[in-house]
Design a protein around this motif. Structure first.
Motif, mmCIF file in Angstrom:
data_model
loop_
_atom_site.group_PDB
_atom_site.id
_atom_site.type_symbol
_atom_site.label_atom_id
_atom_site.label_comp_id
_atom_site.label_asym_id
_atom_site.label_seq_id
_atom_site.Cartn_x
_atom_site.Cartn_y
_atom_site.Cartn_z
ATOM 1 N N LEU A 210 10.927 -9.548 1.150
ATOM 2 C CA LEU A 210 10.572 -8.685 1.841
ATOM 3 C C LEU A 210 9.572 -7.343 1.067
ATOM 4 O O LEU A 210 9.793 -7.251 -0.328
ATOM 5 N N THR A 211 8.564 -7.017 1.452
ATOM 6 C CA THR A 211 7.498 -6.371 0.975
ATOM 7 C C THR A 211 7.046 -5.157 1.967
ATOM 8 O O THR A 211 7.264 -5.263 3.211
ATOM 9 N N ILE A 212 6.590 -4.054 1.735
ATOM 10 C CA ILE A 212 5.834 -3.095 2.494
ATOM 11 C C ILE A 212 4.380 -3.043 2.102
ATOM 12 O O ILE A 212 3.874 -2.860 1.117
ATOM 13 N N ARG A 213 3.701 -3.150 3.219
ATOM 14 C CA ARG A 213 2.188 -2.985 3.168
ATOM 15 C C ARG A 213 1.877 -1.799 4.042
ATOM 16 O O ARG A 213 1.931 -1.711 5.322
ATOM 17 N N PRO B 183 5.502 -19.012 2.109
ATOM 18 C CA PRO B 183 4.053 -18.809 2.891
ATOM 19 C C PRO B 183 4.026 -18.239 4.191
ATOM 20 O O PRO B 183 3.536 -17.722 4.890
ATOM 21 N N PHE B 184 5.374 -18.469 4.871
ATOM 22 C CA PHE B 184 5.608 -17.952 6.300
ATOM 23 C C PHE B 184 5.833 -16.418 6.468
ATOM 24 O O PHE B 184 6.781 -15.817 5.811
ATOM 25 N N THR B 185 4.874 -16.049 6.946
ATOM 26 C CA THR B 185 4.719 -14.324 6.744
ATOM 27 C C THR B 185 4.747 -14.000 8.323
ATOM 28 O O THR B 185 3.925 -14.248 9.027
ATOM 29 N N VAL B 186 5.549 -12.781 8.640
ATOM 30 C CA VAL B 186 5.535 -12.133 9.603
ATOM 31 C C VAL B 186 5.689 -10.402 9.471
ATOM 32 O O VAL B 186 6.257 -10.108 8.431
ATOM 33 N N LYS B 187 5.255 -9.752 10.216
ATOM 34 C CA LYS B 187 5.299 -8.370 10.107
ATOM 35 C C LYS B 187 6.543 -7.820 11.202
ATOM 36 O O LYS B 187 6.611 -8.199 12.522
ATOM 37 N N VAL B 188 7.346 -6.961 10.452
ATOM 38 C CA VAL B 188 8.437 -6.673 11.284
ATOM 39 C C VAL B 188 8.452 -5.256 11.528
ATOM 40 O O VAL B 188 8.474 -4.248 10.723
ATOM 41 N N ARG B 189 7.691 -4.687 12.902
ATOM 42 C CA ARG B 189 7.508 -3.243 13.204
ATOM 43 C C ARG B 189 7.660 -2.949 14.755
ATOM 44 O O ARG B 189 7.501 -1.965 15.065
ATOM 45 N N MET C 263 0.742 -1.208 -0.078
ATOM 46 C CA MET C 263 0.069 0.060 0.000
ATOM 47 C C MET C 263 0.918 1.271 -0.052
ATOM 48 O O MET C 263 2.072 1.176 0.167
ATOM 49 N N VAL C 264 0.343 2.411 -0.314
ATOM 50 C CA VAL C 264 1.010 3.447 -0.387
ATOM 51 C C VAL C 264 1.250 4.236 0.982
ATOM 52 O O VAL C 264 0.547 4.199 1.829
#
Length: 250
Positions: free
Chosen positions: A166-169, A204-210, A101-102
Motif C-alpha cells: 500500500l502506498t499513497i500518491r 505489478p498489479f496496481t489499482v487506485k482505491v479512491r 507525493m505530498v
C-alpha cells in the motif's frame, strides 16, 4: 636676218662686248654664290633640326621599381599557459523512485521523501483512512501474512515473499498486488501493469482505491491473492482499529 645682225654689231664696239661678257660672268658668279649660300643655310637648318627632333622624341619611361620597406613583425609575447584543473565530478547518487507525493501544500519532491507513510495516512481524509483500515483488516484475517509499515508504505509478506503493498500518491491510496494483470477484467478493476518499475516488479498489479466501489474491488483482489497463494483464513479474527494502532507506533 644677217643684215639685221650686221647692223647691230656695227653699232656695238668690242669694248661693249667685253663689258657685257664681264657683266654676265659677274651675274653667274653671284648666282653661284647665292646658290652656295642657300645650300649652306639649308644644311645648317638640317643640322639644327636634327638635335631638336632628337630632343622632342618621346622620352623613354623607365620602369619604376617600388621599394617596399618591410616592417618588422610584431613580437607576440607568449603568455604562460595555465592548465585548467578539472573540476571534481560529483557522483550522482541514484535516488529511489518517489512513488508518494505530498498531501497538502507541500509540493517539493525532497520533502516528499522525508514524509513517512504513517504521517501521510494520519494526515489524509477520513475516507482514505477508512480504505486503509479495511485493507489492513482484510490481510490480518489470513494466516501467515505479516505487515510492516515503512517510510514508503505498508508491505504485506507471506514469509519472505512480498505479496502486496500500500502506498499513497498525492491524496490517492494505491494498492499493489502479486497478481497477473491479464487474468482480470480491466473494465472492472481498472488495473495497471507496473512491472517496468523496479520497485513494483514483485507486485505489478496496481489499482487506485479512491471510492467505495474501488475498495470493494480491492477486497476481492485480496481474496484472489489468498486463493492464488493458498493462504488460509484465520478461524478466530477480531477487527482492529488500524489507524489507532498506526498512531500508537513510534
Amino acid at each position: 636676218m644677217a643684215l639685221i645682225f650686221e647692223k647691230l654689231f656695227s653699232f656695238v664696239s668690242p669694248l661693249h662686248v667685253f663689258l657685257f661678257i664681264d657683266f654676265l660672268l659677274v651675274i653667274a658668279i653671284l648666282v653661284v654664290l647665292i646658290v652656295k649660300y642657300c645650300l649652306k643655310l639649308r644644311n645648317a637648318e638640317d643640322e639644327v633640326a636634327a638635335p631638336v627632333e632628337e630632343a622632342v622624341s618621346e622620352p623613354v619611361v623607365e620602369p619604376v621599381v617600388e621599394v617596399v620597406k618591410e616592417e618588422p613583425a610584431p613580437v607576440v609575447k607568449e603568455e604562460p599557459v595555465v592548465e585548467a584543473k578539472p573540476e571534481p565530478v560529483k557522483e550522482e547518487v541514484a535516488s529511489e523512485p518517489v512513488d508518494e507525493m505530498v498531501i497538502g501544500d507541500i509540493d517539493d519532491v525532497e520533502s516528499a521523501k522525508r514524509i513517512p507513510f504513517k504521517d501521510k495516512i494520519l494526515g489524509s481524509a477520513e475516507n482514505v483512512q477508512g480504505y486503509y483500515n479495511a485493507i489492513e483488516n482484510a490481510f490480518n484475517s489470513y494466516r501467515k501474512i505479516n505487515s510492516r509499515v515503512s517510510i514508503k508504505g505498508v508491505s504485506y509478506r507471506l514469509g519472505r515473499q512480498l505479496v502486496a503493498k500500500l502506498t499513497i500518491r498525492g491524496k490517492t491510496l494505491k494498492f499493489h498486488l502479486a497478481l497477473d494483470v491479464n487474468k482480470f477484467d480491466q473494465k472492472v478493476f481498472f488495473q495497471k501493469d507496473m512491472s517496468d518499475v523496479k520497485e513494483y516488479v514483485e507486485v505489478p498489479f496496481t489499482v487506485k482505491v479512491r471510492s467505495d466501489r474501488a475498495l470493494k474491488n480491492a477486497l476481492k483482489l485480496v481474496e484472489s491473492l489468498a486463493e492464488a497463494h493458498g493462504i488460509e483464513k484465520k478461524t478466530r479474527f477480531t477487527e482492529v482499529d488500524a489507524i489507532a494502532e498506526l498512531k500508537a507506533k513510534d
